[in-house]
Design an enzyme around this catalytic site. Structure first.
Site, PDB file in Angstrom:
ATOM      1  CE  LYS A 119       2.672 -30.814 -71.663  1.00 47.61           C
ATOM      2  NZ  LYS A 119       2.559 -29.691 -72.618  1.00 47.61           N
ATOM      3  CE  LYS A 211      -1.574 -26.167 -62.085  1.00 41.32           C
ATOM      4  NZ  LYS A 211      -0.379 -25.687 -62.804  1.00 41.32           N
ATOM      5  CE  LYS A 214      -4.979 -28.931 -71.195  1.00 47.61           C
ATOM      6  NZ  LYS A 214      -4.826 -27.694 -71.927  1.00 47.61           N
TER       7      LYS A 214
END
Ligand code: TRP
Length: 349
Positions: A119, A211, A214
């Site tokens: 991240k 994957k 969002k």
């Protein structure tokens, strides 16, 4: 306080675009656990703000997204009367215990967390301190309720191991104090992950090797829980495939990521195994399989979608559910924190 032995805790971040992967990979599991466990499901808004504004969308978005996750929980069948549904920031004890855990966890432990590295990306100097400390807050979420079981995806296993390490170190560092207060020697339980079954890895509809996410720029890559029946059908129709028909055996799906993903989706939605799907559709072209999958997806998701929309049109109802859940969560969390404060040696009541 006596130790619960079948308490489930899990959290979902309110960062927008809840999709089929969240439903099949997490929320549907949460629903199933209600039969056997006392469940606490949390919308983790304190975790959402660890990332830059551009990721969580800012204050107005955060409030909307918190309601959206709550609506998805309820619409999927989580019962907020028998179990607890609330948003994290309403129970301040999470932040309080997280601070204590910041002083238990070691820099070296947190430095090994792969999610932080992902991240934070290249610009680590610019990541928030909160993002680095994310796992200690997650440990606090779980342990403030002394939860024994946590359903999580693969990507969260390392955080759960850290939670166990923090619990063990706390129990050990404060062993004398815990004994003096005549509390359980294993004051914090070593929480078990609830491992998910197969077929829960939902991949992008545009690229079977990625994957479903969002944050994918293409909305066609995912089925959002707020998508209408038409959107769902359209996205499945446009899903990437290869030119071959479906094979007669599971083995022959290998190396065909898009075909495998769609078969996996059908299996997960129908709650059957992939082999049964193959048996049913062996030799069929995608022009036959895709409409069948679209019908199934609409059949399963339309009721959830309708209830989510109804709830989202009634924010007052959602906010009342969260307030009630927070009040009941607080009762447990306060009791833990009162003991923890005494264990640590903080004065006061
Ligand atoms: N980190 C989890 C995720 O991103 C969300 C989360 C926060 C969580 N606190 C938790 C999950 C406690 C399980 C238990 O998916």
């Amino acid at each position: 306080m006596s130790q619960p032995n079948n308490r489930v805790f899990s959290g979902v971040q309110p960062t927008g675009n809840l999709h089929l992967g969240n439903y099949l990979g997490a929320i549907r599991k949460f629903v199933a656990l209600q039969e056997s466990h006392e469940c606490i499901y949390c919308v983790v808004d304190l975790h959402a703000i660890t990332q830059p504004f551009s990721v969580w969308g800012g204050p107005a978005e955060l409030a909307n997204n918190t309601r959206e996750v709550t609506a998805a929980f309820i619409a999927s069948g989580i019962d907020p009367a028998r179990h607890i549904v609330f948003n994290q920031s309403q129970v301040v004890e999470h932040a309080e215990l997280a601070w204590i855990f910041n002083c238990v966890a070691r820099m070296g432990w947190l430095n090994r967390m792969t999610q932080f590295k992902e991240k934070a990306g290249k610009d680590r100097e610019n990541a928030s301190v909160g993002l680095f400390a994310y796992p200690t807050l997650m440990a606090a979420d779980i342990l403030v309720y002394r939860a024994t079981h946590v359903p999580v995806g693969d990507d969260q296993k390392q955080h759960l191991e850290l939670t166990r390490d923090i619990a063990a170190k706390f129990n050990n560092d404060f062993a004398e104090s815990i004994a003096r207060l005549q509390l359980d020697t294993d004051y914090f339980p070593l929480t078990d992950p609830v491992i998910e079954g197969p077929a829960t890895r939902v991949m992008s509809l545009r690229d079977g090797t990625k994957k479903m996410s969002k944050s994918d720029a293409s909305d066609l890559s995912r089925i959002n829980l707020t998508d209408s029946a038409d959107d769902i059908a359209k996205k499945i129709r446009k899903a990437k495939t290869d030119p071959e028909p479906l094979p007669a055996t599971l083995e022959e799906l290998a190396g065909r990521p898009e075909a495998e993903n769609l078969v996996g989706l059908y299996a997960a939605l129908a709650e059957i195994d992939k082999a049964s799907v193959i048996e049913q559709f062996a030799g069929e072209p995608f022009s036959v399989f895709k409409p069948a999958l679209a019908d199934l997806a609409v059949e399963k998701l339309a009721p959830i979608n309708a209830e989510m929309r109804r709830l989202l049109d009634n924010p007052v109802e959602i906010d009342a559910i969260l307030a009630d859940g927070a009040a009941r969560a607080r009762v447990i969390a306060r009791e833990t924190m009162q003991e923890v404060r005494r264990i640590v040696g903080f004065l006061g009541d």
